[in-house]
Design a protein around this motif. Structure first.
Motif, short mmCIF file in Angstrom:
data_model
loop_
_atom_site.label_atom_id
_atom_site.label_comp_id
_atom_site.label_asym_id
_atom_site.label_seq_id
_atom_site.Cartn_x
_atom_site.Cartn_y
_atom_site.Cartn_z
N ARG A 125 47.41 40.98 36.40
CA ARG A 125 46.61 39.88 36.93
C ARG A 125 45.66 39.37 35.85
O ARG A 125 44.87 40.15 35.29
CB ARG A 125 45.84 40.36 38.15
N PRO A 126 45.72 38.08 35.51
CA PRO A 126 44.96 37.55 34.37
C PRO A 126 43.46 37.83 34.39
O PRO A 126 42.90 38.25 33.38
CB PRO A 126 45.23 36.04 34.43
N LEU A 127 42.79 37.64 35.51
CA LEU A 127 41.35 37.87 35.56
C LEU A 127 41.02 39.34 35.27
O LEU A 127 40.09 39.64 34.52
CB LEU A 127 40.78 37.47 36.93
N LEU A 128 41.79 40.25 35.83
CA LEU A 128 41.52 41.67 35.61
C LEU A 128 41.81 42.07 34.17
O LEU A 128 41.15 42.96 33.63
CB LEU A 128 42.34 42.52 36.58
N ARG A 129 42.77 41.41 33.54
CA ARG A 129 43.05 41.68 32.13
C ARG A 129 41.87 41.24 31.27
O ARG A 129 41.51 41.92 30.31
CB ARG A 129 44.34 41.01 31.69
N LEU A 130 41.27 40.10 31.61
CA LEU A 130 40.11 39.62 30.87
C LEU A 130 38.91 40.56 31.00
O LEU A 130 38.11 40.70 30.08
CB LEU A 130 39.69 38.23 31.36
N LEU A 131 38.81 41.22 32.14
CA LEU A 131 37.68 42.12 32.41
C LEU A 131 38.00 43.57 32.07
O LEU A 131 37.28 44.47 32.50
CB LEU A 131 37.29 42.01 33.89
N ALA A 132 39.03 43.80 31.28
CA ALA A 132 39.52 45.16 31.01
C ALA A 132 38.42 46.08 30.47
O ALA A 132 38.27 47.20 30.96
CB ALA A 132 40.68 45.11 30.03
N VAL A 133 37.66 45.65 29.51
CA VAL A 133 36.66 46.54 28.91
C VAL A 133 35.45 46.74 29.83
O VAL A 133 35.15 47.88 30.21
CB VAL A 133 36.23 46.04 27.51
N PRO A 134 34.76 45.67 30.25
CA PRO A 134 33.59 45.93 31.09
C PRO A 134 33.95 46.42 32.49
O PRO A 134 33.19 47.14 33.13
CB PRO A 134 32.88 44.57 31.16
N GLY A 135 35.14 46.07 32.98
CA GLY A 135 35.50 46.41 34.35
C GLY A 135 36.19 47.75 34.54
O GLY A 135 36.29 48.23 35.66
N ARG A 136 36.64 48.37 33.46
CA ARG A 136 37.44 49.60 33.58
C ARG A 136 36.77 50.67 34.45
O ARG A 136 37.41 51.22 35.35
CB ARG A 136 37.79 50.15 32.21
N PRO A 137 35.49 51.01 34.25
CA PRO A 137 34.87 52.02 35.11
C PRO A 137 34.85 51.60 36.59
O PRO A 137 35.06 52.42 37.47
CB PRO A 137 33.45 52.15 34.57
N LEU A 138 34.61 50.32 36.83
CA LEU A 138 34.62 49.83 38.22
C LEU A 138 36.01 49.89 38.82
O LEU A 138 36.17 50.24 40.00
CB LEU A 138 34.09 48.40 38.28
N PHE A 139 37.04 49.54 38.04
CA PHE A 139 38.41 49.57 38.54
C PHE A 139 38.80 51.00 38.90
O PHE A 139 39.44 51.25 39.93
CB PHE A 139 39.39 49.00 37.53
N ARG A 140 38.42 51.96 38.06
CA ARG A 140 38.74 53.37 38.32
C ARG A 140 37.99 53.87 39.57
O ARG A 140 38.55 54.58 40.40
CB ARG A 140 38.44 54.23 37.10
N ALA A 141 36.73 53.49 39.70
CA ALA A 141 35.95 53.89 40.88
C ALA A 141 36.53 53.25 42.15
O ALA A 141 36.61 53.88 43.20
CB ALA A 141 34.49 53.49 40.71
#
Length: 174
Positions: free
Chosen positions: A127-143
């Motif tokens: 998903r393009p938006l989630l790919r853009l947020l890969a670095v700052p969003g990774r901890p949130l995605f895992r949680a």
């Protein structure tokens, strides 16, 4: 392994026998009835190569839906293994492996009648938006995934008729 690649692993301890757990897990189209974050699951039998295929939509705490097309790649009631391949917002695979839970004496004979359910997943986020947020969003995605798995464990315990005193998930996403 890239920033958009994830591996997850969870272990659920359940009081129901492995065959009963398998019977619930193999009916993916019923997941929305007991797993709140699985918002939609549709199944079409006899898809490509005769394998079960379908679509699913997931949404946990974060405000986005993930949509995937799934194809069962392995279903073995005797070995109690279920595996799917998925494409769409996530590309990869997910697998359930069910084994009898060790008895109270620590033996591996399944003496207490319960089940150890191992969930493993390896995916690439598309998903393009989630790919853009890969670095700052990774901890949130895992949680977010961990919360989804916790709720799924509780929902499956309820579906299997286990009480509130049932066991907690032993695994953590990895």
């Amino acid at each position: 392994m890239g920033l958009n690649h994830y591996r997850f692993r969870s272990v659920w301890e359940l009081d129901a026998p492995p065959d009963a757990v398998y019977a619930v897990l193999e009916r993916a189209e019923e997941y929305p009835a007991w797993w709140p974050q699985v918002r939609e699951a549709r199944r079409w039998d006899g898809g490509e190569g005769g394998a079960d295929t379908g679509t699913a939509r997931f949404r946990s705490l974060l405000p986005y839906d993930l949509r995937v097309t799934v194809r069962r790649t392995h279903g073995d009631p005797a070995a109690r293994v279920l595996q799917i391949a998925m494409t769409g917002d996530l590309d990869g695979w997910a697998r359930w492996r069910l084994t009898p839970r060790a008895g109270a004496d620590g033996g591996g004979d399944g003496g207490d009648g319960g089940t150890r359910a191992l969930f493993e997943q390896e995916v690439e986020v598309r998903r393009p938006l989630l790919r853009l947020l890969a670095v700052p969003g990774r901890p949130l995605f895992r949680a977010n995934h961990a919360l989804m798995m916790r709720a799924g464990h509780r929902g499956l315990r309820r579906r299997l008729g286990e009480g509130r005193e049932g066991r907690r998930a032993a695994g953590r996403p990895g």
